[in-house]
Design a protein around this motif. Structure first.
Motif, short mmCIF file in Angstrom:
data_model
loop_
_atom_site.label_atom_id
_atom_site.label_comp_id
_atom_site.label_asym_id
_atom_site.label_seq_id
_atom_site.Cartn_x
_atom_site.Cartn_y
_atom_site.Cartn_z
N GLY A 1 0.83 -1.28 0.04
CA GLY A 1 0.18 -0.10 0.09
C GLY A 1 0.82 1.22 -0.09
O GLY A 1 0.64 2.18 -0.86
N ALA A 2 1.87 1.20 0.76
CA ALA A 2 2.88 2.38 0.95
C ALA A 2 3.42 2.65 -0.42
O ALA A 2 3.72 3.75 -0.99
N TYR A 3 3.92 1.69 -1.16
CA TYR A 3 4.61 1.64 -2.50
C TYR A 3 3.55 2.22 -3.67
O TYR A 3 3.72 3.04 -4.14
N LEU A 4 2.25 1.68 -3.43
CA LEU A 4 1.16 2.21 -4.51
C LEU A 4 1.12 3.81 -4.12
O LEU A 4 0.90 4.61 -5.05
N TYR A 5 1.05 4.03 -2.79
CA TYR A 5 0.59 5.57 -2.53
C TYR A 5 1.82 6.42 -3.03
O TYR A 5 1.65 7.54 -3.32
N PHE A 6 3.13 6.03 -2.67
CA PHE A 6 4.29 7.00 -2.71
C PHE A 6 5.15 6.63 -4.06
O PHE A 6 6.04 7.30 -4.32
N ARG A 7 4.98 5.72 -4.75
CA ARG A 7 5.53 5.26 -6.09
C ARG A 7 6.11 6.45 -7.03
O ARG A 7 7.06 6.37 -7.60
N ASP A 8 5.13 7.29 -7.19
CA ASP A 8 5.13 8.62 -7.98
C ASP A 8 6.06 9.65 -7.56
O ASP A 8 6.05 10.64 -8.19
N THR A 9 6.34 9.56 -6.16
CA THR A 9 7.03 10.86 -5.81
C THR A 9 8.62 10.85 -5.94
O THR A 9 9.07 9.73 -6.51
N ASP A 10 8.96 12.07 -6.22
CA ASP A 10 10.24 12.17 -6.53
C ASP A 10 11.39 11.39 -5.52
O ASP A 10 12.38 10.76 -5.80
#
Length: 426
Positions: A252-261
């Protein structure tokens, strides 16, 4: 079979609902969140850092312009033109350092004085000044920029890592090898963490009713085998629940933050699916086998404890055995072909720690891998049978002793009541 699942369900529900389980799950998440937060904070601080004030003392204006570029994050004090002024400013802490660059016949001589603020950038500064000196000499020799580039063009070196299997060379992917090595390292840490956490829990569950009259009631409704394996499976289900929680939170954390720099900077061009495929191979097999064998071993030592007070003493050998395997695994990380690493990779208690590193380094054949897996599973089955035998022996002996004691106490009470009635009748 129904009694087995009743015991398993009760053990599982009791541990899942306990405050200790909640703390045990949350603490690693809090620690990981804290580490991720601190990493993000320091990375942002580095990106948003104020420019470092320095002075560049040189007769060549192009050098000042070179270090005024934004990528250096320098604030050049243009009003400082002499070394004496630069030293005075540094003493007054108006600047963090200064560079004195002299040009003599297309040769640069540089001196960098700083208050330990430019240490990380010294190699880059040296490389830039070297390139600038090369351009000066090329201009003196009237070389075209293309000629200079051809002179300084680096040699192309192509690296191919191969493994030798059955007299043939097989090309290896260095990325896959790196993933396997770090996966093996992560598995060793994970096995060690679960051993430290669950060895005491399973030992306490197995030895819980020993020393109390509850065991008499339990054995009247369920066999010792159902009782032993019910508790064992119940604790394993608790462990799987904890792993599932971590997997769900991580995904879940990966899906939520995957597009951040920040996340993109960490993973870069990393192939996440490739990593998962590597983890779902031999690495997962050794993780499951390693945790299983030590959980069963903890149940074995727990079956030897006659009282709850003896549980911690009983599981102490497990911790030392696991620590030995963990450190041998770390040694195998750097020297997978060492005799010690090779021997320990086939000892079932140490196989889960050592064999993944040998697989990652390509120093073991497929037959050797499966031999170690079969040996580990076979040892787990053997220790299960031994643990059950000790458990049944200890429990039945204790139960029979308690039953005889109960009969004797009941007989004494009956005799005392008869004697009291005779005295009243007299």
């Amino acid at each position: 079979m129904n009694k087995f699942w009743v015991i398993t369900k009760e053990v599982y529900k009791k541990n899942i609902k306990s405050f200790g389980f909640i703390v045990m799950v949350l603490i690693p998440l809090i620690i990981m969140g804290f580490i991720a937060g601190m990493t993000y904070y320091f990375s942002q601080e580095a990106q948003n850092a104020e420019p470092t004030p320095i002075a560049v003392v040189t007769d060549d204006p192009a050098l000042q312009e070179l270090f005024s570029d934004e990528e250096w994050n320098f604030e050049i004090a243009e009003d400082i033109t002499t070394e004496e002024d630069a030293e005075t400013a540094l003493t007054a802490e108006d600047i963090e350092g200064y560079m004195v660059i002299n040009t003599d016949a297309q040769t640069l001589q540089a001196e960098i004085v700083h208050a330990n603020e430019l240490s990380n950038q010294i190699p880059i500064i040296t490389e830039v000044l070297t390139n600038y000196q090369t351009m000066l000499r090329a201009d003196d020799l009237e070389l075209a920029p293309e000629q200079v580039m051809s002179l300084t063009e680096p040699v192309e070196v192509e690296e191919t890592v191969v493994s030798i299997e059955e007299g043939a060379l097989t090309e290896e992917d260095t990325t896959d090898r790196m993933i396997q090595e770090w996966s093996a390292y992560a598995v060793s840490i994970a096995i060690m963490a679960f051993i430290m956490t669950y060895s005491g829990i399973i030992a306490e569950e197995v030895a819980n009713e020993k020393g109390t009259r509850i065991m008499e009631i339990i054995l009247s409704s369920a066999t010792a085998t159902n009782h032993f394996f019910g508790k064992l499976v119940g604790v394993i289900m608790v462990m799987l629940t904890q792993i599932a929680i971590y997997a769900a939170v991580g995904f879940g954390a990966y899906l939520y933050f995957r597009d951040t720099d920040f996340v993109q900077g960490l993973i870069g061009e990393m192939d996440i699916m490739g990593m998962l495929q590597e983890l779902l191979g031999y690495t997962l097999i050794f993780f499951v086998a390693g945790v299983l064998i030590y959980v069963i071993l903890a149940a074995f030592f727990g079956s030897l404890a006659t009282k709850m007070e003896d549980v911690n003493k009983a599981v102490t050998p497990i911790v030392f055995i696991a620590l030995a395997g963990f450190y041998v695994g770390l040694f195998a990380f750097t020297s997978p072909e060492n005799t010690l690493a090779v021997v320990f990779s086939y000892i079932p208690l140490f196989t889960p720690f050592v064999m993944p590193f040998r697989i990652a380094s390509g120093t073991v054949a497929t037959s050797g891998i499966w031999l170690s897996i079969v040996g580990t599973v076979g040892f787990a089955a053997l220790i299960s049978a031994v643990a059950l035998a000790f458990y049944r022996s200890n429990v039945l002996v204790y139960s029979d002793t308690n039953i005889l004691g109960t009969i004797k106490r009941s007989w004494n009470i009956m005799q005392s009541n008869k004697k009291a009635r005779r005295q009243r009748d007299a």
